[in-house]
Design a protein around this motif. Structure first.
Motif, PDB file in Angstrom:
ATOM      1  N   PHE A  80       1.047  13.161 -34.601  1.00 57.94           N
ATOM      2  CA  PHE A  80       2.412  12.715 -34.984  1.00 57.94           C
ATOM      3  C   PHE A  80       2.606  12.503 -36.452  1.00 57.94           C
ATOM      4  CE2 PHE A  80       1.049  10.992 -30.963  1.00 57.94           C
ATOM      5  CZ  PHE A  80       1.986  11.290 -29.999  1.00 57.94           C
ATOM      6  N   HIS A  81       3.852  12.878 -36.938  1.00 60.45           N
ATOM      7  CA  HIS A  81       4.194  12.696 -38.237  1.00 60.45           C
ATOM      8  C   HIS A  81       4.963  11.594 -38.809  1.00 60.45           C
ATOM      9  CE1 HIS A  81       6.886  14.669 -41.773  1.00 60.45           C
ATOM     10  NE2 HIS A  81       5.803  14.061 -42.108  1.00 60.45           N
ATOM     11  N   CYS A  82       4.379  11.109 -39.959  1.00 57.81           N
ATOM     12  CA  CYS A  82       5.293   9.823 -40.343  1.00 57.81           C
ATOM     13  C   CYS A  82       5.393  10.135 -41.873  1.00 57.81           C
ATOM     14  CB  CYS A  82       4.345   8.727 -40.117  1.00 57.81           C
ATOM     15  SG  CYS A  82       4.056   8.167 -38.480  1.00 57.81           S
ATOM     16  N   SER A  83       6.578   9.675 -42.457  1.00 54.08           N
ATOM     17  CA  SER A  83       7.002  10.000 -43.823  1.00 54.08           C
ATOM     18  C   SER A  83       7.613   8.949 -44.447  1.00 54.08           C
ATOM     19  CB  SER A  83       7.905  11.219 -43.857  1.00 54.08           C
ATOM     20  OG  SER A  83       8.290  11.608 -45.103  1.00 54.08           O
ATOM     21  N   ALA A  93       7.547   4.745 -42.684  1.00 53.71           N
ATOM     22  CA  ALA A  93       6.968   4.667 -44.263  1.00 53.71           C
ATOM     23  C   ALA A  93       5.839   3.490 -43.919  1.00 53.71           C
ATOM     24  CB  ALA A  93       8.298   4.182 -44.803  1.00 53.71           C
ATOM     25  N   GLN A  94       6.189   2.683 -43.131  1.00 50.79           N
ATOM     26  CA  GLN A  94       5.013   1.498 -42.838  1.00 50.79           C
ATOM     27  C   GLN A  94       3.758   1.986 -42.095  1.00 50.79           C
ATOM     28  OE1 GLN A  94       6.524  -1.929 -40.756  1.00 50.79           O
ATOM     29  NE2 GLN A  94       8.475  -1.580 -41.246  1.00 50.79           N
ATOM     30  N   GLN A  95       3.712   3.194 -41.450  1.00 50.45           N
ATOM     31  CA  GLN A  95       2.600   3.603 -40.931  1.00 50.45           C
ATOM     32  C   GLN A  95       1.887   4.487 -42.256  1.00 50.45           C
ATOM     33  OE1 GLN A  95       1.298   3.920 -37.758  1.00 50.45           O
ATOM     34  NE2 GLN A  95       2.681   3.715 -36.261  1.00 50.45           N
ATOM     35  N   VAL A  96       2.651   5.239 -43.011  1.00 47.85           N
ATOM     36  CA  VAL A  96       2.130   5.838 -44.195  1.00 47.85           C
ATOM     37  C   VAL A  96       1.491   4.913 -45.000  1.00 47.85           C
ATOM     38  CG1 VAL A  96       2.468   7.328 -46.173  1.00 47.85           C
ATOM     39  CG2 VAL A  96       3.813   7.785 -44.024  1.00 47.85           C
ATOM     40  N   SER A  97       2.185   3.763 -45.363  1.00 49.90           N
ATOM     41  CA  SER A  97       1.797   2.894 -46.251  1.00 49.90           C
ATOM     42  C   SER A  97       0.101   2.191 -45.809  1.00 49.90           C
ATOM     43  CB  SER A  97       2.494   1.473 -46.279  1.00 49.90           C
ATOM     44  OG  SER A  97       2.058   0.474 -47.161  1.00 49.90           O
ATOM     45  N   GLY A 127      -1.980   1.717 -52.242  1.00 47.40           N
ATOM     46  CA  GLY A 127      -1.362   0.391 -51.055  1.00 47.40           C
ATOM     47  C   GLY A 127       0.081   0.577 -50.698  1.00 47.40           C
ATOM     48  N   GLY A 128       0.761   1.521 -51.201  1.00 48.42           N
ATOM     49  CA  GLY A 128       2.138   1.517 -50.622  1.00 48.42           C
ATOM     50  C   GLY A 128       3.172   1.056 -52.033  1.00 48.42           C
ATOM     51  N   GLU A 129       4.612   1.287 -51.556  1.00 45.10           N
ATOM     52  CA  GLU A 129       5.439   1.226 -52.723  1.00 45.10           C
ATOM     53  C   GLU A 129       5.578  -0.265 -53.003  1.00 45.10           C
ATOM     54  OE1 GLU A 129       9.992   1.967 -53.931  1.00 45.10           O
ATOM     55  OE2 GLU A 129       9.051   2.725 -52.089  1.00 45.10           O
TER      56      GLU A 129
END
Length: 223
Positions: A80-83, A93-97, A127-129
């Protein structure tokens, strides 16, 4: 099997660079001793591909005896793709973080293992934005307080600035500290008239800090 797949992915990524399809390719692999229940690919810190390993009945032979087991089949996992491009507050975005933090589990150790705040800032985007912005804001505030209790300029610095100014040369200061911090230091020591430009680190862009050449180019101006 895992080693074979890892080598295949690594070779493919490096081939993209060799063919000139990307400017630079780097592969980093994380391995832990637990049973693998999922696979996770993190691409350029912005896109994640995640999938659970299907569990299938299987038979293996041990000491000449067939034993029924449940096997994890990584090759059949649906990804599954998350961006991050889905928006900062989006679930993608939270998944990527979260993937960033899981993938580089040593991030906290890196931060605790140094007394240089700039070396804490450099890996912060992993660690994310939100984490990156908080580290940047906290560092900028701390710099503003620290500069007011900093010592005198290093020996010879003032004489060098005065000599350059007297000769008509322009002087620019390029620093990985914030520009506000540098300007405050100059003001506190009465040196602001000797400096024509101050280029500090770009806000929320730790990857642009020296030794990256961007800030030097900004100080030099157009060719």
């Amino acid at each position: 099997m895992m080693v074979s797949f890892t080598r295949s992915i690594t070779d493919t990524m490096h081939e993209l660079s060799v063919l000139g399809l990307v400017s630079k390719a780097k592969v980093s692999v994380r391995v832990h001793s637990g049973t693998q229940f999922f696979k996770l690919y993190l691409i350029n810190q912005d896109d994640a591909f995640f999938g659970y390993y299907p569990i299938r009945p299987n038979k293996v032979v041990a000491q000449g005896e067939a034993i029924e087991i449940y096997d994890l089949v990584g090759a059949d996992a649906t990804l599954f793709h998350c961006s991050m491009n889905e928006g900062e507050s989006s679930s993608g975005a939270q998944q990527v973080s979260q993937a960033r933090m899981w993938f580089d589990r040593s991030l906290g150790d890196k931060a605790y293992g140094t007394d240089d705040p700039l070396e804490v800032l450099r890996p912060a985007p992993q660690g994310g934005e939100a984490a990156s912005r908080r580290v940047e804001d906290e560092l900028t505030e701390a710099e503003g307080s620290a500069v007011r209790t900093a010592g005198l300029p290093v020996s010879g610095a003032v004489a060098a600035l005065e000599a350059a100014h007297a000769s008509g040369r322009k002087v620019a200061i390029v620093s990985n500290n914030s520009a506000a911090c540098v300007r405050t230091f100059l003001l506190l020591h009465g040196l602001q008239h000797l400096v024509d430009a101050v280029v500090g680190r770009a806000s929320y862009q730790p990857e642009a800090m020296k030794p990256a050449p961007g800030s030097i180019a900004d100080a030099l101006g157009p060719p």
